[in-house]
Motif scaffolding. Sequence first.
Motif, mmCIF file in Angstrom:
data_model
loop_
_atom_site.group_PDB
_atom_site.id
_atom_site.type_symbol
_atom_site.label_atom_id
_atom_site.label_comp_id
_atom_site.label_asym_id
_atom_site.label_seq_id
_atom_site.Cartn_x
_atom_site.Cartn_y
_atom_site.Cartn_z
ATOM 1 N N ASN A 124 24.906 13.361 35.521
ATOM 2 C CA ASN A 124 25.072 11.942 35.514
ATOM 3 C C ASN A 124 25.680 11.507 36.571
ATOM 4 N N TRP A 125 25.820 10.289 36.834
ATOM 5 C CA TRP A 125 26.257 9.710 38.123
ATOM 6 C C TRP A 125 27.675 10.106 38.568
ATOM 7 N N ASP A 126 28.812 10.267 37.412
ATOM 8 C CA ASP A 126 29.778 10.667 37.939
ATOM 9 C C ASP A 126 29.937 12.182 38.457
ATOM 10 N N GLU A 127 29.163 13.015 37.883
ATOM 11 C CA GLU A 127 29.201 14.324 38.375
ATOM 12 C C GLU A 127 28.817 14.287 39.998
ATOM 13 N N TYR A 128 27.621 13.648 40.036
ATOM 14 C CA TYR A 128 27.050 13.348 41.501
ATOM 15 C C TYR A 128 28.274 12.903 42.577
ATOM 16 N N PHE A 129 29.021 11.802 41.939
ATOM 17 C CA PHE A 129 29.823 11.103 42.706
ATOM 18 C C PHE A 129 31.039 12.042 43.188
ATOM 19 N N ARG A 130 31.230 12.800 42.346
ATOM 20 C CA ARG A 130 32.631 13.804 42.505
ATOM 21 C C ARG A 130 31.965 14.729 43.774
ATOM 22 N N THR A 131 30.907 15.110 44.072
ATOM 23 C CA THR A 131 30.486 15.878 45.082
ATOM 24 C C THR A 131 30.564 15.349 46.611
ATOM 25 N N LEU A 132 30.689 13.801 46.464
ATOM 26 C CA LEU A 132 30.672 13.310 47.752
ATOM 27 C C LEU A 132 32.124 13.107 48.543
ATOM 28 N N SER A 133 32.193 13.244 49.822
ATOM 29 C CA SER A 133 33.323 13.201 50.417
ATOM 30 C C SER A 133 34.482 12.072 50.112
ATOM 31 N N LYS A 134 35.578 12.016 50.161
ATOM 32 C CA LYS A 134 36.495 11.181 49.855
ATOM 33 C C LYS A 134 36.191 9.787 50.776
ATOM 34 N N ALA A 135 35.955 9.840 51.876
ATOM 35 C CA ALA A 135 35.687 8.684 52.381
ATOM 36 C C ALA A 135 34.352 8.019 51.889
ATOM 37 N N THR A 136 33.330 8.729 51.786
ATOM 38 C CA THR A 136 32.314 7.991 51.113
ATOM 39 C C THR A 136 32.479 7.437 49.710
#
Length: 307
Positions: free
Chosen positions: A188-200
């Motif tokens: 899902n989106w939340d799982e992908y979102f957690r892989t992004l950098s803090k700044a992103t």
Amino acid sequence: MQHGHTIQFPQGVLKVVTLAELQNCEAWKRALQNKCKDHRYYEIVQETLQDSFEYHHLALEDDSGNARAIQPVFFVRQNLVEGVPGKIGSIVDRVRKIFPRFLTMRALMVGCAAGTGDLAACDEKDEAWVASSLQASLSCYARQNKASLVVLKDFPATYRSKLEMFPANGYARIPSMPMTRLPLPYNNWDEYFRTLSKATRKDLRRKFRKTERAPKIEMEVVSDIAPLVDEIHPLYLAVHERSLLKFETLTKDYFRTIGQRMPDRARFFVWRQLGKIVAFSFCLVCEDKIYDECIGLDYSVALDLHL
């Protein structure tokens, strides 16, 4: 050179055939059957993008007369100063009012006029044979058609080993516009979102908040864009015209036909605000991959809404 001519090469013979001759040809259907852009796509491109390209098909047969490939190629008059900005481009444009072919070159291109190229072997096991056969015959074919340059257009790096005989015989490998690949092993989106950098993540949250303050944006996905083509095509042209480098220009007929004849693969993502289309993305779906082919944007809102 007229269709129907042949060129002998050490492994067999090259025959020039027309698209009409291929309509009931099983070899043509097999040639690209495992590619995302199969024979249907090449037919659509030839039928709907006719202004700038001269399309041909090369049937490659071995010494036993077996069709091993039906390779699409096309001729184009290449602008040698495409993308050159400023005064030089303006000067060339003025000269071309008198000499239209100034700083252009007739080129033979192997592959697709609208997208990446593929070796069109009837059996994928024969791709190395096809590459070798093309290398042995393309120069002769180009000379007979008064082309000064032979290009294997936008072939993915996965073909590099099979095409190694080209740079070994006078061809130069030149990087094209890079493709961007994003694996999607997420549920899902939340799982992908957690892989992004803090700044992103912070930047995306800021953009999402701004978008939420605007009238709601709704999305739908369709295979047949024909009913909406008059709305989406100007958005495509708006993006296309902003590009410094151009090759093909997709037409309304292209978008109409792709959805009607390739409904299993064509996907149009359409975004609306207050009932008006403000963006779209055209993709091709092939097995577990989705290829983003082009986009269109309404720039009166697209930049502010971070579309």
